[in-house]
Design an enzyme around this catalytic site. Sequence first.
Site, PDB file in Angstrom:
ATOM      1  N   ALA A  92       0.869  -1.203   0.000  1.00  0.00           N
ATOM      2  CA  ALA A  92       0.000   0.000   0.000  1.00  0.00           C
ATOM      3  C   ALA A  92       0.896   1.241   0.000  1.00  0.00           C
ATOM      4  CB  ALA A  92      -0.960  -0.009   1.193  1.00  0.00           C
ATOM      5  N   HIS A 145       6.803   5.958   1.508  1.00  0.00           N
ATOM      6  CA  HIS A 145       7.651   4.816   1.139  1.00  0.00           C
ATOM      7  C   HIS A 145       8.622   5.203   0.024  1.00  0.00           C
ATOM      8  CE1 HIS A 145       3.971   2.591   2.662  1.00  0.00           C
ATOM      9  NE2 HIS A 145       4.937   2.076   3.398  1.00  0.00           N
ATOM     10  N   SER A 189      -0.368   4.126   5.366  1.00  0.00           N
ATOM     11  CA  SER A 189      -1.255   3.269   4.572  1.00  0.00           C
ATOM     12  C   SER A 189      -2.623   3.175   5.232  1.00  0.00           C
ATOM     13  CB  SER A 189      -0.649   1.870   4.440  1.00  0.00           C
ATOM     14  OG  SER A 189       0.656   1.967   3.913  1.00  0.00           O
ATOM     15  N   ARG A 190      -2.700   3.447   6.545  1.00  0.00           N
ATOM     16  CA  ARG A 190      -3.979   3.337   7.254  1.00  0.00           C
ATOM     17  C   ARG A 190      -4.836   4.596   7.104  1.00  0.00           C
ATOM     18  NH1 ARG A 190      -0.765  -0.037  11.109  1.00  0.00           N
ATOM     19  NH2 ARG A 190      -1.803  -2.063  11.151  1.00  0.00           N
TER      20      ARG A 190
END
Length: 282
Positions: free
Chosen positions: A35, A40, A190-191
């Site tokens: 994700a 990242h 990602s959350r």
Amino acid sequence: MTTPVLLPTIAALRAQTRLWRDAGESIALVPTMGALHAGHMSLVQLAKQRAQRVVATIFVNPTQFAPNEDFNKYPRTLEADVARLAEAGADAAFHPGAGDMYPDGFCTLVSLRGPATAGLEDRFRPTHFQGVATVVAKLLLQAMPDVAIFGEKDFQQLAVIRQMSTDLNMPVQILGAPTVREADGLAMSSRNVYLSDEERAVAPILICSMTKAAQRIHDGEAMEAALAPARNKITGAGFEIDYLEVRDATTLATVQGRYRPGLRMLIAARLGRTRLIDNIEV
Ligand code: PAF
């Protein structure tokens, strides 16, 4: 644009990294659960500056989720992740299956004291860091990189991984990379996709309140007094705070009193069904 080599098994990863090492090339590892977002990508950029070859790992690690957590709904977006890694110039994407990482009969866990028992994330996720340490130890042993990069957003995790690699004499340099934020300051995660539109609109209150509290501490106010208005503001916006604390930035030990160099403010708070974490230098 480089198309990353897809490495779906530990054997494929080992074969590829052996070729690079035999050719005298250095390797950086960027462990992720997929994700992928701009945060990242900043890890991949840093990795490219530090080594000739970059391997990103994509594995939603079951051992770091408690049974009541979001393992099943954690976003899995392999195709889009590989496209992002291609744009960022990663050389390989390692995406093993759970059966390859944890075959039947698997029974070893890496468990730490020290930063893993600092009374922050571990108070709310008591089995989390042994899952993280176990999978990161495995990834480091599988890839044998020269350097491995982790985001400072998971500040306690970074401390745990540094401690583990020191204690186990792992021949790898562990590097932390600064948190990447949305335009309104919310730390990328990602959350964040779990947040409703209304929740997303109020989420930056975390970083705003922490920044103000950090400034007050820096200006000489006692820590607990400076944190109180931040707690009120954050709970007033609908969050439930798991912790909001100032700690020693290196050891994560508790601190009291007033400002001194080397402090970190860390928060975990729940908004609806989403749990957000963040941290800043004080
Ligand atoms: O930070 C993460 O994404 C994970 O905890 C990590 C380090 C990849 C281990 O699964």
